[in-house]
Write a protein that holds these residues in place. Structure first.
Motif, PDB file in Angstrom:
ATOM      1  N   ASN A 137     -72.631   7.412   5.865  1.00 55.11           N
ATOM      2  CA  ASN A 137     -73.855   8.157   6.152  1.00 55.11           C
ATOM      3  C   ASN A 137     -73.697   9.621   5.732  1.00 55.11           C
ATOM      4  O   ASN A 137     -74.578  10.181   5.079  1.00 55.11           O
ATOM      5  N   THR A 162     -65.203   0.452  12.156  1.00 57.76           N
ATOM      6  CA  THR A 162     -66.538   0.218  11.596  1.00 57.76           C
ATOM      7  C   THR A 162     -67.432   1.430  11.828  1.00 57.76           C
ATOM      8  O   THR A 162     -68.131   1.880  10.922  1.00 57.76           O
ATOM      9  N   LEU A 212     -69.075   3.679   8.895  1.00 59.22           N
ATOM     10  CA  LEU A 212     -70.522   3.872   8.765  1.00 59.22           C
ATOM     11  C   LEU A 212     -70.872   5.360   8.825  1.00 59.22           C
ATOM     12  O   LEU A 212     -71.725   5.832   8.074  1.00 59.22           O
ATOM     13  N   THR A 213     -70.192   6.101   9.704  1.00 59.33           N
ATOM     14  CA  THR A 213     -70.430   7.541   9.805  1.00 59.33           C
ATOM     15  C   THR A 213     -70.057   8.230   8.497  1.00 59.33           C
ATOM     16  O   THR A 213     -70.801   9.062   7.987  1.00 59.33           O
TER      17      THR A 213
END
Length: 50
Positions: free
Chosen positions: A25, A17, A21-22
């Motif tokens: 982003n 996760t 998300l990284t």
């Protein structure tokens, strides 16, 4: 024994996760930068056409 498997699974899910998300982003930042650059170029092209 089952407890350690659950803990490992949770940790792996957290890592995946976090990486996801990284990546999202980073992808957003890159896309935003590209959009800004292309937007600037299109603005200049409009001025040239005038």
């Amino acid at each position: 024994m089952k407890m350690t498997i659950i803990v490992i699974a949770v940790v792996v899910i957290f890592i995946i996760t976090g990486l996801f998300l990284t990546a999202v982003n980073w992808g957003y930042k890159v896309k935003h930068t590209v959009d800004t650059i292309t937007h600037d170029d299109s603005e200049q092209m409009k001025e040239v056409k005038k």
